[in-house]
Design a protein around this motif. Structure first.
Motif, PDB file in Angstrom:
ATOM      1  N   THR A  11       0.808  -1.226   0.000  1.00  0.00           N
ATOM      2  CA  THR A  11       0.000   0.000   0.000  1.00  0.00           C
ATOM      3  C   THR A  11       0.843   1.279   0.000  1.00  0.00           C
ATOM      4  O   THR A  11       0.291   2.375   0.056  1.00  0.00           O
ATOM      5  N   HIS A  12       2.182   1.139  -0.061  1.00  0.00           N
ATOM      6  CA  HIS A  12       3.010   2.351  -0.019  1.00  0.00           C
ATOM      7  C   HIS A  12       4.377   2.070  -0.637  1.00  0.00           C
ATOM      8  O   HIS A  12       5.253   1.498   0.013  1.00  0.00           O
ATOM      9  N   ALA A  13       4.552   2.476  -1.895  1.00  0.00           N
ATOM     10  CA  ALA A  13       5.845   2.288  -2.561  1.00  0.00           C
ATOM     11  C   ALA A  13       6.087   3.444  -3.517  1.00  0.00           C
ATOM     12  O   ALA A  13       5.235   3.765  -4.340  1.00  0.00           O
ATOM     13  N   HIS A  14       7.269   4.051  -3.391  1.00  0.00           N
ATOM     14  CA  HIS A  14       7.631   5.182  -4.252  1.00  0.00           C
ATOM     15  C   HIS A  14       8.348   4.642  -5.488  1.00  0.00           C
ATOM     16  O   HIS A  14       9.564   4.754  -5.603  1.00  0.00           O
ATOM     17  N   LEU A  15       7.601   4.076  -6.421  1.00  0.00           N
ATOM     18  CA  LEU A  15       8.201   3.399  -7.580  1.00  0.00           C
ATOM     19  C   LEU A  15       8.860   4.342  -8.570  1.00  0.00           C
ATOM     20  O   LEU A  15       9.551   3.898  -9.487  1.00  0.00           O
ATOM     21  N   MET A  41       1.053   3.906  -5.017  1.00  0.00           N
ATOM     22  CA  MET A  41       2.134   4.900  -5.004  1.00  0.00           C
ATOM     23  C   MET A  41       1.684   6.221  -4.407  1.00  0.00           C
ATOM     24  O   MET A  41       0.830   6.896  -4.982  1.00  0.00           O
ATOM     25  N   PRO A  42       2.296   6.617  -3.289  1.00  0.00           N
ATOM     26  CA  PRO A  42       2.050   7.948  -2.736  1.00  0.00           C
ATOM     27  C   PRO A  42       2.894   8.954  -3.501  1.00  0.00           C
ATOM     28  O   PRO A  42       3.980   8.624  -3.972  1.00  0.00           O
ATOM     29  N   ASN A  43       2.395  10.184  -3.617  1.00  0.00           N
ATOM     30  CA  ASN A  43       3.202  11.221  -4.266  1.00  0.00           C
ATOM     31  C   ASN A  43       4.019  11.961  -3.202  1.00  0.00           C
ATOM     32  O   ASN A  43       3.703  11.871  -2.012  1.00  0.00           O
ATOM     33  N   GLY A  97      -2.291  11.785  -0.879  1.00  0.00           N
ATOM     34  CA  GLY A  97      -1.170  11.368  -0.064  1.00  0.00           C
ATOM     35  C   GLY A  97       0.136  11.450  -0.816  1.00  0.00           C
ATOM     36  O   GLY A  97       0.112  11.578  -2.042  1.00  0.00           O
ATOM     37  N   GLU A  98       1.309  11.362  -0.153  1.00  0.00           N
ATOM     38  CA  GLU A  98       1.201  11.323   1.280  1.00  0.00           C
ATOM     39  C   GLU A  98       1.286  12.729   1.831  1.00  0.00           C
ATOM     40  O   GLU A  98       2.065  13.558   1.351  1.00  0.00           O
ATOM     41  N   ILE A  99       0.468  12.970   2.836  1.00  0.00           N
ATOM     42  CA  ILE A  99       0.365  14.286   3.454  1.00  0.00           C
ATOM     43  C   ILE A  99       0.545  14.089   4.965  1.00  0.00           C
ATOM     44  O   ILE A  99       0.577  12.955   5.436  1.00  0.00           O
ATOM     45  N   PHE A 155      -2.685   5.771   8.699  1.00  0.00           N
ATOM     46  CA  PHE A 155      -1.465   6.316   9.287  1.00  0.00           C
ATOM     47  C   PHE A 155      -0.342   5.409   8.800  1.00  0.00           C
ATOM     48  O   PHE A 155      -0.107   4.335   9.351  1.00  0.00           O
ATOM     49  N   HIS A 156       0.308   5.850   7.729  1.00  0.00           N
ATOM     50  CA  HIS A 156       1.334   5.031   7.088  1.00  0.00           C
ATOM     51  C   HIS A 156       2.552   4.921   8.006  1.00  0.00           C
ATOM     52  O   HIS A 156       2.882   5.848   8.733  1.00  0.00           O
ATOM     53  N   CYS A 157       3.195   3.751   7.966  1.00  0.00           N
ATOM     54  CA  CYS A 157       4.408   3.506   8.752  1.00  0.00           C
ATOM     55  C   CYS A 157       4.204   3.858  10.223  1.00  0.00           C
ATOM     56  O   CYS A 157       5.020   4.537  10.834  1.00  0.00           O
ATOM     57  N   THR A 204       5.588  -1.411   2.101  1.00  0.00           N
ATOM     58  CA  THR A 204       7.053  -1.475   2.174  1.00  0.00           C
ATOM     59  C   THR A 204       7.683  -0.098   2.398  1.00  0.00           C
ATOM     60  O   THR A 204       8.724   0.005   3.015  1.00  0.00           O
ATOM     61  N   ASP A 205       7.076   0.972   1.854  1.00  0.00           N
ATOM     62  CA  ASP A 205       7.709   2.301   1.792  1.00  0.00           C
ATOM     63  C   ASP A 205       8.966   2.257   0.924  1.00  0.00           C
ATOM     64  O   ASP A 205       9.905   3.023   1.128  1.00  0.00           O
ATOM     65  N   SER A 206       8.989   1.370  -0.070  1.00  0.00           N
ATOM     66  CA  SER A 206      10.122   1.287  -1.012  1.00  0.00           C
ATOM     67  C   SER A 206      10.407   2.673  -1.583  1.00  0.00           C
ATOM     68  O   SER A 206       9.460   3.420  -1.834  1.00  0.00           O
TER      69      SER A 206
END
Ligand SMILES: [Zn+2]
Length: 257
Positions: A11-15, A41-43, A97-99, A155-157, A204-206
């Motif tokens: 649900t969270h990867a900066h590809l 992908m969050p911006n 997101g992400e904000i 609430f990511h991470c 992952t927050d990759s």
């Protein structure tokens, strides 16, 4: 772990960051081999919008995009930047997101951070989109803003206390679990062992925050399986259930049906 009964969602990867773009086919193929069928992908800022949209168009139904200005990227002209970022909204945008607020990296511009968060919460509410929150040393401050809106999100991470987790759930938000839960001295395992799986999604927050046993290396979406298997251990719930329930939670939250 190629088991067709399992499905995972990162649900969270900066590809669009690092050198992902150069071997994205491989990264996504590897993710799929590890049952990761969807990657969200969050911006972060205005520059990331274009490469992110290219990826979400090229890998439609696998890679999905969000729009928003990350609190660590706030500059003087943040109001104009937010307008420009959010003007890219389409029916394919799954979240704002992400904000959020980051008091770890900066606390000299807290007023601007709170103002940016309010502007983006209002936009999310108007457009009936969930929000993806970054809350480094700022869970209370963030709750104080979002409680004034009719919103849902994650609430990511998450790395807060049990009491904060309960507040978040009470507000109708999910808790995003990433690599931190696999770290040796993490207190997160104790806290999460008391939380129901229905409130959790995984990420992952990759390219950051690789879970054990990949800690220190560049993170990628296939590694979300390590987060799922640690959750399975912490909650004493079979891996297959962890995968399916967290995926279902993400599908419902982000309307990925
Ligand atoms: Zn992020």
């Amino acid at each position: 772990m190629t088991n067709s009964n399992l499905q995972l969602i990162d649900t969270h990867a900066h590809l669009y960051m690092d050198d992902f773009i150069e071997n994205l086919d491989k990264v996504i193929e590897k993710a799929k081999e590890n049952n990761v069928n969807k990657i969200l992908m969050p911006n972060v800022d205005l520059n990331s919008v274009e490469p992110m949209l290219i990826i979400s168009n090229r890998y439609a139904n696998t890679c999905y995009h969000m729009l928003g200005l990350h609190p660590c990227y706030i500059e003087e002209d943040y109001k104009t930047t937010i307008k420009k970022i959010l003007s890219n909204i389409s029916s394919n945008t799954i979240a704002i997101g992400e904000i959020g607020i980051d008091l770890y990296h900066r606390n000299d511009n807290i007023k601007a951070q709170i103002s940016a968060l309010n502007i983006q919460c209002e936009f999310a509410q108007e457009n009936k989109l969930p929000i993806v929150l970054h809350t480094r040393k700022s869970i209370e401050e963030t709750i104080n803003v979002i409680k004034n809106y009719k919103l849902t999100g994650v609430f990511h991470c998450f790395d807060g206390t049990y009491e904060q987790a309960l507040k978040i759930i009470d507000l109708g938000f999910k808790i995003g679990i990433g690599g931190v839960i696999t770290f040796k001295n993490s207190k997160l395992r104790d806290i999460i062992s008391r939380i129901s799986l229905k409130n959790l999604i995984i990420e992952t927050d990759s390219p950051y925050l690789s879970p054990e046993p990949k800690r220190g290396k560049k993170n990628e979406p296939s590694n979300v399986k390590y987060v799922a298997s640690k959750l399975s251990e912490v909650l004493s719930i079979p891996m297959e259930n962890v995968c399916n329930v967290t995926s279902e939670n993400a599908i419902n939250l982000f309307d990925l049906h």
